[in-house]
Design a protein around this motif. Sequence first.
Motif, PDB file in Angstrom:
ATOM      1  N   SER A 157       0.861  -1.361   0.141  1.00 10.77           N
ATOM      2  CA  SER A 157       0.096  -0.042   0.076  1.00 10.77           C
ATOM      3  C   SER A 157       0.802   1.339   0.108  1.00 10.77           C
ATOM      4  N   ALA A 158       1.907   1.103   0.736  1.00  5.45           N
ATOM      5  CA  ALA A 158       2.749   2.261   0.794  1.00  5.45           C
ATOM      6  C   ALA A 158       3.509   2.769  -0.544  1.00  5.45           C
ATOM      7  N   GLU A 159       3.806   1.425  -1.269  1.00  6.68           N
ATOM      8  CA  GLU A 159       4.331   1.757  -2.795  1.00  6.68           C
ATOM      9  C   GLU A 159       3.217   2.228  -3.705  1.00  6.68           C
ATOM     10  N   LEU A 160       1.949   1.788  -3.532  1.00 11.55           N
ATOM     11  CA  LEU A 160       1.028   2.231  -4.371  1.00 11.55           C
ATOM     12  C   LEU A 160       0.473   3.452  -4.456  1.00 11.55           C
ATOM     13  N   ALA A 161       0.731   4.194  -3.306  1.00  8.38           N
ATOM     14  CA  ALA A 161       0.275   5.685  -3.230  1.00  8.38           C
ATOM     15  C   ALA A 161       0.964   6.358  -4.111  1.00  8.38           C
ATOM     16  N   PRO A 162       2.394   6.287  -4.173  1.00 12.28           N
ATOM     17  CA  PRO A 162       3.248   7.175  -5.051  1.00 12.28           C
ATOM     18  C   PRO A 162       2.939   6.917  -6.682  1.00 12.28           C
ATOM     19  N   LEU A 163       2.405   5.633  -6.942  1.00 18.87           N
ATOM     20  CA  LEU A 163       2.482   5.233  -8.147  1.00 18.87           C
ATOM     21  C   LEU A 163       0.782   5.465  -8.481  1.00 18.87           C
ATOM     22  N   LYS A 164       0.252   6.737  -7.882  1.00 18.70           N
ATOM     23  CA  LYS A 164      -1.188   7.005  -8.154  1.00 18.70           C
ATOM     24  C   LYS A 164      -2.302   5.899  -8.070  1.00 18.70           C
ATOM     25  N   MET A 165      -2.099   5.005  -7.214  1.00 18.45           N
ATOM     26  CA  MET A 165      -3.007   3.934  -6.919  1.00 18.45           C
ATOM     27  C   MET A 165      -3.356   3.867  -5.633  1.00 18.45           C
ATOM     28  N   ASP A 166      -3.428   4.754  -4.835  1.00 19.29           N
ATOM     29  CA  ASP A 166      -3.825   4.988  -3.370  1.00 19.29           C
ATOM     30  C   ASP A 166      -5.238   4.704  -3.066  1.00 19.29           C
ATOM     31  N   ARG A 167      -5.966   4.682  -3.934  1.00 22.71           N
ATOM     32  CA  ARG A 167      -7.355   3.967  -3.595  1.00 22.71           C
ATOM     33  C   ARG A 167      -7.655   2.607  -3.783  1.00 22.71           C
ATOM     34  N   ALA A 168      -6.453   2.125  -4.393  1.00 24.19           N
ATOM     35  CA  ALA A 168      -6.621   0.421  -4.739  1.00 24.19           C
ATOM     36  C   ALA A 168      -6.142  -0.059  -3.397  1.00 24.19           C
ATOM     37  N   VAL A 169      -6.879  -1.268  -3.143  1.00 28.32           N
ATOM     38  CA  VAL A 169      -6.420  -2.213  -1.899  1.00 28.32           C
ATOM     39  C   VAL A 169      -5.810  -3.416  -2.400  1.00 28.32           C
ATOM     40  N   PHE A 170      -4.642  -3.661  -1.787  1.00 27.11           N
ATOM     41  CA  PHE A 170      -4.008  -5.140  -1.844  1.00 27.11           C
ATOM     42  C   PHE A 170      -4.031  -5.717  -0.840  1.00 27.11           C
ATOM     43  N   GLU A 171      -4.567  -6.835  -0.864  1.00 23.73           N
ATOM     44  CA  GLU A 171      -4.636  -8.003   0.231  1.00 23.73           C
ATOM     45  C   GLU A 171      -4.122  -9.227  -0.052  1.00 23.73           C
ATOM     46  N   THR A 172      -3.299  -9.686   0.980  1.00 27.65           N
ATOM     47  CA  THR A 172      -2.815 -11.152   0.993  1.00 27.65           C
ATOM     48  C   THR A 172      -3.826 -12.106   1.621  1.00 27.65           C
ATOM     49  N   ARG A 173      -4.421 -12.954   1.110  1.00 31.69           N
ATOM     50  CA  ARG A 173      -5.413 -13.593   1.597  1.00 31.69           C
ATOM     51  C   ARG A 173      -4.910 -15.043   1.891  1.00 31.69           C
ATOM     52  N   LEU A 174      -5.150 -15.597   3.162  1.00 34.19           N
ATOM     53  CA  LEU A 174      -4.732 -17.075   3.540  1.00 34.19           C
ATOM     54  C   LEU A 174      -5.822 -17.713   3.768  1.00 34.19           C
ATOM     55  N   SER A 175      -6.155 -18.797   3.191  1.00 29.82           N
ATOM     56  CA  SER A 175      -7.178 -19.784   3.317  1.00 29.82           C
ATOM     57  C   SER A 175      -6.583 -21.061   3.677  1.00 29.82           C
ATOM     58  N   PRO A 176      -7.390 -22.246   4.525  1.00 33.09           N
ATOM     59  CA  PRO A 176      -6.957 -23.298   4.662  1.00 33.09           C
ATOM     60  C   PRO A 176      -6.711 -24.161   3.366  1.00 33.09           C
ATOM     61  N   ALA A 177      -5.620 -25.055   3.537  1.00 32.62           N
ATOM     62  CA  ALA A 177      -5.114 -25.945   2.587  1.00 32.62           C
ATOM     63  C   ALA A 177      -4.776 -27.166   3.165  1.00 32.62           C
ATOM     64  N   ASP A 178      -4.878 -28.238   2.132  1.00 36.43           N
ATOM     65  CA  ASP A 178      -4.347 -29.654   3.066  1.00 36.43           C
ATOM     66  C   ASP A 178      -3.164 -29.470   3.691  1.00 36.43           C
ATOM     67  N   PRO A 179      -3.083 -30.210   4.571  1.00 32.88           N
ATOM     68  CA  PRO A 179      -1.594 -30.053   5.307  1.00 32.88           C
ATOM     69  C   PRO A 179      -0.489 -30.590   4.563  1.00 32.88           C
ATOM     70  N   GLY A 180       0.764 -30.110   4.709  1.00 30.21           N
ATOM     71  CA  GLY A 180       1.873 -30.821   4.106  1.00 30.21           C
ATOM     72  C   GLY A 180       3.114 -30.404   4.578  1.00 30.21           C
TER      73      GLY A 180
END
Length: 548
Positions: free
Chosen positions: A377-400
């Motif tokens: 998000s801090a990098e997006l603001a100077p790139l004129k994308m301060d309204r965009a939302v980046f999200e890293t999503r974690l979800s359950p997966a098969d154990p490994g």
Amino acid sequence: MLRSLEIRDMLLIDRLDLTFGPGLNVLTGETGAGKSILLDCLGFVLGWRGRADLVRQGASQGEVTAVFDLPADHPARAVLDEAGLSIDDDELILRRVNGGDGRKTGFVNDRRASGEVLRRLSELLIELHGQHDDRGLLNPRGHRALLDAFGAQDLGPVRAAWAARREAMRELEAAEAALTAAREEEDFLRHAVKELDDLNPVVGEEQDLDIRRRAMQAAERIRKDVAQALHLLGPEAAEGAMLDATRWLETSADAADGRLDEPIAALSRALIELGEAHRGVEDALSAMDFDPRALEAAEERLFALRALARKHDVLADDLPGLAGQFRDRLDRIDAGDARIGDLRAAARRAEETYHAAADKLSHERHQAAIQLDRAVSAELAPLKMDRAVFETRLSPADPGPEGKDSVAFTVATNPGAPAGPLDKIASGGELSRFLLALKVCLARGNDALVMIFDEIDRGVGGATADAVGRRLKRLAQDSQVLVVTHSPQVAAQGDRHFRVAKSVADGMTTSTVTALPDGARIEEIARMLSGDRITDAATEAARALLSG
């Protein structure tokens, strides 16, 4: 670091020798000048699958050579070692020839190498980013590894716990299978052990019984003849007759003038021998005395031993050991439930240990995801994308072995808009900026890879393009970066500047690449600013961009 690139008779290039340096290397040129040809040729020597018609028209074959500096600890050396292509110095030379018939031949430091080896090396040497970057940041299968690298996660405990859990489950499954199989023969084992215990065989017993049986059978056959012989040797037969003859001769000896002395002496000796013979035969006959029931008992025992040996397909002398083996198997069955219980408890503990380590890793990943989202998000603001939302999503997966989380990078370009995968939600220009912001956050300190950005600044200009260029410059502080660009703001940030141009001579189109000195850089950036007609204002603007 990519030190040099040599191209011979490939596509629109007849002969080209390029020398790159550390930091930010920029390539500019008019649309269609042949900038993508350089990437095609680089991809060719790295074994990437691409267009087939690479040989320049009229040439018998094309050839590309790429020279890399390879430090002693570079991960590509492991690939070289595995392929039997180890190198002793720090120079890695990749060369690939494309014949006119389409056949391709690869070399590593002048030793033959397959395209697969070149591709594996390329994954550790080059990272290409562009709007169709399906090998890198846009591939969700690699997002978890990227997040772990960003968060400096130690996967060792989870991998060790997974291996211990797998081993515990393997031992439990093997023990359960063995116990099930053993129980299927439990009735047989108990009957066999009872049968062996009842017989109670002894090692060497069969041979002893056989000898006794044969002796008793032989005695039974000859005892009558021996007894008759003994009778004929006794007082009522031979011995009595010889004694009578001796007495008669002795009575007549005085009147025979000594002629009977020798016969009488011989008879005396014969009586002595006859007595010894009688005693010997008598002893033999005595030894032949046996109870017929003993022969019957010996035969029954011998036959029982041999029958049981045939039943179990072993030698009679192996029966005592076989009984011990059967008892051991019964003991394992009897102790099986207890061992299964112990193994199940061990498997539960291993499972709990794994989930504890995986849960800890999941928590750390969530924390790293929050930090990564903030950094992007801090990098997006100077790139004129301060309204965009980046999200890293974690979800359950098969154990490994690397935990039980699935990781995906998502983006919403506007507030309230649904989030989704980068390449599905973002437009071309937005995607380029997202990829750059992500790369700036993820690639810090990774100097093993040469990063190539193919027109990643497409669709942006002005202050945004300047922000893109500055981030590429910052990224190049830790790694060698090559960028193909149409943006003068980006080009001005380069440590080295190459211009790609196309010309036509004698009906043949040729692309050339020229390293630009400072003066020529001003002219090229001015052209990028104003077009074919370079104005004074454009020249001054170019100087301003280059001065920072």
